[in-house]
Each structure stands twice: as C-alpha cells, then as structure tokens.
Design an enzyme around this catalytic site. Structure first.
Site, short mmCIF file in Angstrom:
data_model
loop_
_atom_site.label_atom_id
_atom_site.label_comp_id
_atom_site.label_asym_id
_atom_site.label_seq_id
_atom_site.Cartn_x
_atom_site.Cartn_y
_atom_site.Cartn_z
N LYS A 87 27.77 18.29 13.00
CA LYS A 87 28.92 17.39 13.22
C LYS A 87 30.06 18.15 13.91
O LYS A 87 30.67 17.66 14.86
CB LYS A 87 29.36 16.83 11.85
CG LYS A 87 30.61 16.00 11.82
CD LYS A 87 31.83 16.69 11.21
CE LYS A 87 31.68 17.29 9.85
NZ LYS A 87 32.86 17.96 9.32
N LYS B 218 40.20 24.34 13.99
CA LYS B 218 39.01 24.37 13.12
C LYS B 218 37.73 24.15 13.94
O LYS B 218 36.71 24.82 13.73
CB LYS B 218 39.16 23.29 12.04
CG LYS B 218 37.94 23.09 11.16
CD LYS B 218 37.63 24.30 10.31
CE LYS B 218 36.31 24.12 9.56
NZ LYS B 218 35.80 25.36 9.01
N THR C 225 37.16 18.46 7.71
CA THR C 225 37.03 18.84 9.12
C THR C 225 36.76 17.58 9.94
O THR C 225 35.69 16.96 9.81
CB THR C 225 35.87 19.83 9.33
OG1 THR C 225 36.09 20.98 8.51
CG2 THR C 225 35.79 20.26 10.80
N1 LIG Z 1 30.76 23.50 2.83
C1 LIG Z 1 31.48 24.33 3.58
O1 LIG Z 1 31.19 25.52 3.67
C2 LIG Z 1 32.67 23.83 4.32
C3 LIG Z 1 32.87 22.50 4.61
N2 LIG Z 1 33.97 22.11 5.33
C4 LIG Z 1 34.21 20.73 5.65
O2 LIG Z 1 34.74 20.14 4.47
C5 LIG Z 1 34.30 18.79 4.35
C6 LIG Z 1 33.52 18.63 3.05
O3 LIG Z 1 32.46 19.53 3.07
P1 LIG Z 1 31.50 19.73 1.81
O4 LIG Z 1 32.27 19.69 0.57
O5 LIG Z 1 30.67 20.90 2.13
O6 LIG Z 1 30.62 18.43 1.94
P2 LIG Z 1 29.78 17.63 0.86
O7 LIG Z 1 28.76 16.91 1.68
O8 LIG Z 1 29.35 18.49 -0.25
O9 LIG Z 1 30.84 16.58 0.28
C7 LIG Z 1 31.27 15.49 1.05
C8 LIG Z 1 32.25 14.67 0.26
O10 LIG Z 1 32.57 13.49 1.04
C9 LIG Z 1 32.28 12.34 0.24
N3 LIG Z 1 31.87 11.24 1.09
C10 LIG Z 1 30.93 11.25 2.07
N4 LIG Z 1 30.85 10.05 2.66
C11 LIG Z 1 31.75 9.25 2.04
C12 LIG Z 1 32.15 7.90 2.22
N5 LIG Z 1 31.61 7.12 3.15
N6 LIG Z 1 33.12 7.42 1.41
C13 LIG Z 1 33.68 8.21 0.46
N7 LIG Z 1 33.36 9.49 0.25
C14 LIG Z 1 32.41 10.01 1.04
C15 LIG Z 1 31.19 12.77 -0.70
O11 LIG Z 1 31.12 11.87 -1.78
P3 LIG Z 1 29.76 11.74 -2.65
O12 LIG Z 1 29.79 12.85 -3.64
O13 LIG Z 1 29.85 10.40 -3.26
O14 LIG Z 1 28.60 11.85 -1.69
C16 LIG Z 1 31.70 14.16 -1.07
O15 LIG Z 1 32.75 14.07 -1.99
C17 LIG Z 1 33.48 18.52 5.61
O16 LIG Z 1 34.33 17.94 6.56
C18 LIG Z 1 33.03 19.89 6.05
O17 LIG Z 1 32.77 19.95 7.43
C19 LIG Z 1 34.93 23.02 5.71
C20 LIG Z 1 34.79 24.34 5.43
C21 LIG Z 1 33.63 24.86 4.76
O1 LIG Z 2 33.33 24.63 8.03
C1 LIG Z 2 32.71 25.52 7.45
C2 LIG Z 2 33.10 26.89 7.59
C3 LIG Z 2 32.26 27.84 6.82
C4 LIG Z 2 32.87 29.22 6.89
O2 LIG Z 2 33.97 29.39 7.43
O3 LIG Z 2 32.23 30.13 6.34
#
Ligand SMILES: NC(=O)C1=CN([C@@H]2O[C@H](COP(=O)(O)OP(=O)(O)OC[C@H]3O[C@@H](n4cnc5c(N)ncnc54)[C@H](OP(=O)(O)O)[C@@H]3O)[C@@H](O)[C@H]2O)C=CC1
Ligand SMILES: O=CCCC(=O)O
Length: 361
Positions: free
Chosen positions: A307, A239, A164
């Site tokens: 964010k 989104k 996102t």
């Molecule tokens: N969780 C949710 O319900 C949802 C999340 N999203 C979106 O999806 C994306 C991921 O979310 P989510 O999986 O929950 O987040 P997490 O915080 O669990 O994971 C983030 C990921 O990004 C990596 N990362 C962060 N900073 C860096 C960097 N500087 N360089 C390289 N890798 C980096 C992390 O690596 P490391 O493991 O090394 O920290 C990890 O793999 C976000 O944009 C979020 O807004 C969208 C829908 C639903």
């Molecule tokens: O970006 C996160 C979305 C979470 C949701 O759709 O439930």
C-alpha cells in the site's frame, strides 16, 4: 540524536531528575534542550543502576511542553495501535479505546482503559483522539463516516491521525475535522511493532502547531523523537518517501540473499558481512536470520508495505519524479500478495523471487 545513558546512581523518587543531573555532569557536550526517558530501572535492593534514553525533543525546535492531562481517545488497535495505546495507559493517561473488532479492546480495558462504542462517542468524550488505521479508506471511514470521529469533534478538541495515508487523504480528514472547529495533526510513525512496544517511534507530524505542542508529551510517551514538518500533507509525504526507500531496500536484500545461496555462499554469512559494512541497517540484521529460515513473523504486514509503495508511486507521479526502482519493488510485493502473503511480514517478499517453488506448488 537519541542515545542511551547508563549510570550508577542512588535511586530517588524522581528518576528523570537524577538522570538529567547525571547527564549534565558527565556529558558536558550534551545539548541544553535534552530530555530523558527511563528505559529500565532496578529495585532499590539491586545494584544502583539506571538506564535512560536521552534525546532532543525536536531537531530544529525543542520547545518543552506541559504534560497532557486531558482525556485521550485511541481508535484502531492493530499491531501498532495496541502497544501505542498501552504505553499511554501505562503512563497514567485517561484513555478511551475503540476498535472495529471489539475483542482487541479487551486487553486494554483490563489495563484500565474505557471503551467507546463508536469513533463518534470516543471523540465526544475525549479532548484528543488518536487514530491508527490500516489505509486511506479506513482512515476516512473512521474519521468521516457514519458515527465517525468528526461527529464527536468540536472546538477545544484535537484529532491526531497516526495512520500511514496519502497526502490527499490527510488533507481531506483535516478539512472535515477543521470544519467542526477542532484542531488536526497528522503524525504517521516510523518504527514498527517493537519500537511501538518500547516507546521508540519517530513521529512525522504536520498540521496545527497548537495541537502539536499540546500533545507533545503524549508523543514522547510513545516515541523517541518527533518532527514538525509544517503544512498538512508533509507528514504523509515524508512517511511515504521513507517507506518507499524501505520497500526497495527489502526487495534488493531479498535478491541478494537468494543469489548468495544459489552461488554456494551461506546467506547467514552475507547477513553478517552486510551488518559490518556501509550498507548495514537494523532491518537487515533483525529480519535477515529469519528470512534465511523462510520465517516471517509479522511486524509490518506485507499488504501495508505494498500500500505504501503504491501511494509513494502516486506521490512521485504527482510531481513527475521518476522512481523505477520503487516501481519494480511494488510489482514484487504485488506478486507476493498474489501468493497469499498479505498478512505475513513484508520480509516475505523474498518468496515472490522463489518463483520456481511457488509455480510448482
Ligand atoms: N506494523 C508496522 O510496522 C507499521 C504500520 N504502520 C502503519 O500504521 C497503520 C496500522 O498498521 P498496523 O497496526 O500494522 O495494521 P493492522 O492491520 O494490524 O491494524 C489495522 C487497524 O485498522 C483497523 N481497520 C482496518 N480496516 C478498517 C475499517 N474499514 N474500518 C475500521 N477499522 C479498520 C483494524 O481493525 P480490525 O482489528 O477490526 O481489523 C485495525 O485496528 C497502517 O497505516 C500502517 O501502514 C506504520 C508504521 C509501522
Ligand atoms: O510503516 C512501517 C515502518 C516500519 C519501520 O519503520 O520499521
């Protein structure tokens, strides 16, 4: 609109064909472009019972694509990336993973994934590379930074960013990827940890139509529906609008839970009342009971919700759209972050309204 279909049938080797035949026979009003995806099946020695998810591949354009048979890269194995990559591996795809913190690759490697030592190496070794990263900064760094995916891209390859981010970031990454001769698709997802585990995400895609068509079968492994929205930036914008609404809904729900308790009502009963009325939402029913207990098991980290509100407010600003409710909600999430709740679930925003207990803590 997807719906579940439960049927008793003699299991065959081709469960999907069985389900499609059953649906055609017993659901005469089903659209001709329907597809099916097994939710569960049972061993042949149990009652013959199959459960399937039935859905249209796209609301406005239901083209059915061939199964993707190339090599798939996956960058970013956090809460969302891990189960998404896992779904691809379990579906038999040839998957290569990379994550900044290498240990998060290990469970996927033990399921059969290969490991790439950098985003560049993954992109160079794969036909299509997905990226699921925290925020605009990390999405740009992993794509365009040193040893980034761009360095491994080229003609015949594709990059699908499911993180996102904001419109400008999506366009920036698109520009770098396209300059290599590769194709780009932004595909942020609606749906959280559990839908990711269950292959029930909603993809909001935009960019190269040819790439969208070629990865359609991969999106269908990870999701229940997909929207193709045209030019790059439209996926990010959709989104952010969705998550702006969600962030405000959660803030408002939090106020309601606390108010109900203060006036002597049982907040659990409020959750039940809400669930039966016009403002019912799965989010309230799923999160409400644990919020009442001050428990916030992380599915969507609060820092990511803040964010998204920040980015949505920027989007609104860019077109002079007034969004006072979202702006107020954003302030609440910022307060929650200042309480150290960044990595809790976003439902922990309710703690920002319990100012008295935090001030005296
Ligand atoms: N969780 C949710 O319900 C949802 C999340 N999203 C979106 O999806 C994306 C991921 O979310 P989510 O999986 O929950 O987040 P997490 O915080 O669990 O994971 C983030 C990921 O990004 C990596 N990362 C962060 N900073 C860096 C960097 N500087 N360089 C390289 N890798 C980096 C992390 O690596 P490391 O493991 O090394 O920290 C990890 O793999 C976000 O944009 C979020 O807004 C969208 C829908 C639903
Ligand atoms: O970006 C996160 C979305 C979470 C949701 O759709 O439930």
């Amino acid at each position: 609109m997807p719906f579940s279909f439960l049927a008793k049938a003699k299991p065959t080797n081709n469960l999907s064909s069985t389900a499609m035949a059953l649906c055609s026979t017993f659901c005469p009003r089903i659209p001709t472009n329907f597809r099916v995806k097994p939710i569960s099946s049972f061993p042949s020695n149990s009652p013959f019972c199959l459960s399937f998810k039935v859905y249209s591949s796209q609301a406005t354009d239901a083209s059915f694509q061939d199964k993707f048979t190339g090599r798939v890269g996956f960058l970013g194995l956090g809460i969302m990336g891990s189960p998404m990559a896992q779904s691809l591996i379990k579906a038999g795809c040839d998957v290569t993973v990379w994550n900044r913190t290498k240990s998060k690759c290990d469970p996927l490697i033990s399921l059969g994934a290969k490991h790439g030592s950098s985003p560049e190496e993954v992109a160079a070794n794969c036909d299509v590379t997905f990226a699921m990263l925290a925020d605009p900064e990390s999405a740009i760094d992993v794509a365009c930074g040193k040893n980034g995916a761009v360095s491994g891209m080229g003609p015949g390859k594709g990059y699908v960013d499911v993180s996102t981010v904001d419109v400008a970031t999506a366009k920036l990454i698109n520009g770098h990827i396209k300059a290599t001769g590769a194709l780009f698709l932004e595909a942020p997802v609606s749906g959280s940890k559990k839908p990711a585990e269950d292959g029930q995400l909603i993809f909001l895609t935009a960019g190269d139509r040819a790439l969208y068509d070629s990865v359609a079968s991969l999106l269908d492994i990870m999701g229940k529906s997909r929207f193709y929205l045209g030019e790059v930036g439209n996926g990010a914008a959709m989104k952010l609008v969705v998550n702006m609404i969600m962030g405000s809904m959660m803030a408002s729900f939090s106020e309601g839970l606390l108010l109900s308790k203060k006036v002597g009502l049982d907040p659990n009963v409020l959750v039940e009342v809400v669930s039966q009325g016009a403002i019912s939402a799965p989010m309230y029913s799923v999160k409400g009971p644990s919020m009442v207990k001050s428990l916030y098991p992380t599915a969507f980290p609060l820092k990511h919700q803040q964010k998204d509100l920040r980015l949505a407010l920027g989007l609104a600003e860019s077109v002079s759209q007034s969004t006072p409710i979202a702006a107020a909600a954003n302030e609440l999430y910022k307060v929650a972050k200042s309480y150290g709740l960044s990595d809790e679930d976003f439902s922990a925003v309710i703690e920002a309204l319990k100012a008295k207990s935090h001030n005296t803590a």
